[in-house]
Design a protein around this motif. Structure first.
Motif, PDB file in Angstrom:
ATOM      1  N   TYR A 161      -4.621  12.895 -84.288  1.00 59.00           N
ATOM      2  CA  TYR A 161      -5.586  12.962 -85.389  1.00 59.00           C
ATOM      3  C   TYR A 161      -5.121  13.893 -86.794  1.00 59.00           C
ATOM      4  N   ASP A 196      -8.229  11.007 -90.445  1.00 59.35           N
ATOM      5  CA  ASP A 196      -7.908   9.502 -89.509  1.00 59.35           C
ATOM      6  C   ASP A 196      -7.193  10.047 -88.595  1.00 59.35           C
ATOM      7  N   ASN A 197      -7.575   9.453 -87.083  1.00 61.85           N
ATOM      8  CA  ASN A 197      -6.866   9.357 -86.459  1.00 61.85           C
ATOM      9  C   ASN A 197      -5.792   8.258 -85.866  1.00 61.85           C
ATOM     10  N   SER A 434      -1.850  16.583 -81.644  1.00 60.54           N
ATOM     11  CA  SER A 434      -1.358  15.213 -80.928  1.00 60.54           C
ATOM     12  C   SER A 434      -0.547  14.936 -79.690  1.00 60.54           C
TER      13      SER A 434
END
Length: 441
Positions: A161, A196-197, A434
């Motif tokens: 993310y 955002d992912n 992450s």
């Protein structure tokens, strides 16, 4: 020959023999051994050298002399000392082991294998010593294999993310006094902070080809594919390819090389950075390692040639290693200069300082922390804001990884950026969390 003459020769011979074997009974033996046991490497080596003229050739002295010489990276002297010990006392297995260590450090891998093969014919070797010899042999065989062509691959998949994928500001508008237009400007969503992912795939190749015992070619390749869940226009593919010629000298190692780094953004070729490097590294002792590297290159932008730059950088680093800790402090300065005079406001000098630490918790768990600071000083006024831009950035990164096997590694990482600029549009905060899985083959 007369009786008195014969007695005199016997007495002289006996006296010499007694003197030649007195080191172990001498106080110097105890003092040197205590310094070595206390890990006072520098003092032990200095003291050992003061005893050379008197005791070189004595097996007990040569053993301790070789041991401390190995520890302070006086490898050739260590090898000569242990060769004398083994020649005089071939059954002294510890001396053979340390001689094999010396050969390994000198890259005489065939010599290591010869010693281990000879040791294998001896019965009743302690299990721990037998295991140490076997480990040295395996490492030597591996290094000999690498002298042909050595290649290692790794592949990683990462889920994460990113709180600010476009490094955008939190400001909603640019105030009138902050721009040349003299009126407030509302910023679009694309210009502001956006999160955002993402899914990232990394492939890395590292290889080498030995040319001589002291030189080799090292080549590496890195491919990084970064895909966002919703903001596909920020998807990117980065490739980094490098080749270096490395040469080892008696007191340092140097390398020269070339590198090229193309970047694709939103499925389109965006830019390429390419140039040459030169580096010098020195292993001071078992704990300290220092290095410096210079880079001279160019950046060619295919979307807008006005962004083309000439690049220059210099980096210096010092590393301090303990049994389970490794600390690295580095300082870098770089210069980017536009190839077009009208874009001189993009010319900048960056100064950076960085500290990183690795902690080997146990053979499976490894933790790391990284703290950095950058200052970017631009060389001319920004034409829209009529100010000379100046940026300061703090970076913090941390990770913990679990090595499941020689193939599989799992890692959780977190990175934070905090950038402050005298022009508010370029100030931002960013965090990236992450989880990744990687395999080596």
């Amino acid at each position: 020959m007369g009786k008195h003459t014969l007695c005199f020769i016997v007495l002289i011979t006996t006296a010499f023999a007694i003197e030649a074997n007195t080191f172990k009974e001498d106080a110097a033996f105890t003092q040197l051994k205590q310094l070595i046991t206390a890990n006072e490497q520098s003092s032990a080596w200095h003291y050992a050298k003061t005893l050379e003229a008197e005791y070189l050739g004595d097996a007990d002295f040569d053993f301790l002399y070789g041991l401390i010489a190995l520890r302070v990276n006086e490898t050739e002297r260590a090898v000569y000392a242990f060769e004398r010990v083994v020649a005089n006392k071939p059954n002294w297995l510890d001396a053979r082991y340390y001689l094999a260590n010396g050969y390994f450090k000198m890259k005489n891998y065939h010599g290591v294998i010869d010693i281990v093969n000879a040791i294998s014919l001896i019965e009743n070797i302690p299990d721990n010593l037998k295991a140490s010899f076997a480990k040295l042999q395996a490492m030597s065989v591996s290094q000999l294999n690498k002298q042909a062509v050595y290649v290692n691959h790794s592949l990683a998949a990462k889920l994460g993310y990113d709180s600010n994928i476009n490094a955008g500001t939190r400001e909603e508008n640019i105030l009138a006094e902050d721009n040349i237009l003299g009126e407030d400007i509302l910023l679009s969503n694309e210009s502001r902070e956006n999160s955002d992912n993402y899914l990232a795939l990394d492939y890395q190749l590292i290889g080498s080809k030995a040319l001589t015992q002291t030189s080799k070619l090292v080549f590496s390749g890195l491919g990084q594919l970064h895909a966002f869940a919703n903001e596909s226009n920020y998807n990117r593919l980065l490739v980094d390819a490098r080749v270096n010629y490395q040469k080892e000298f008696e007191n340092f190692t140097t390398s020269v090389g070339l590198k090229v780094t193309p970047l694709w953004l939103d499925d389109s070729y965006y830019r390429t950075q390419f140039g040459s490097t030169i580096a010098i590294n020195k292993q001071i002792n078992n704990q300290w390692f220092v290095s410096t590297e210079a880079y001279l290159g160019k950046t060619n932008n295919s979307v807008n040639e006005q962004l083309n730059t000439s690049d220059l950088s210099l980096q210096m680093a010092a590393q301090f290693a303990l049994v389970n800790w490794r600390h690295t402090l580095s300082f870098a300065v770089s210069q980017e200069q536009s190839e077009h005079l009208e874009n001189s406001h993009n010319d900048k000098q960056t100064k950076a300082i960085n500290y990183s630490s690795l902690w080997l918790i146990n053979p499976q768990w490894l933790a790391s922390v990284n703290i950095g600071y950058q200052h970017q000083a631009y060389q001319d006024k920004q034409p829209f804001f009529l100010e000379t831009r100046s940026d300061d950035m703090w970076l913090l990164g941390t990770s913990i990884q679990y090595q499941y096997s020689n193939v599989w590694i799992y890692r959780i990482s977190a990175n934070i950026q905090d950038k402050d600029s005298n022009i508010p549009l370029f100030s931002y905060q960013r965090s990236d969390i992450s989880f990744s899985v990687s395999m080596s083959f």
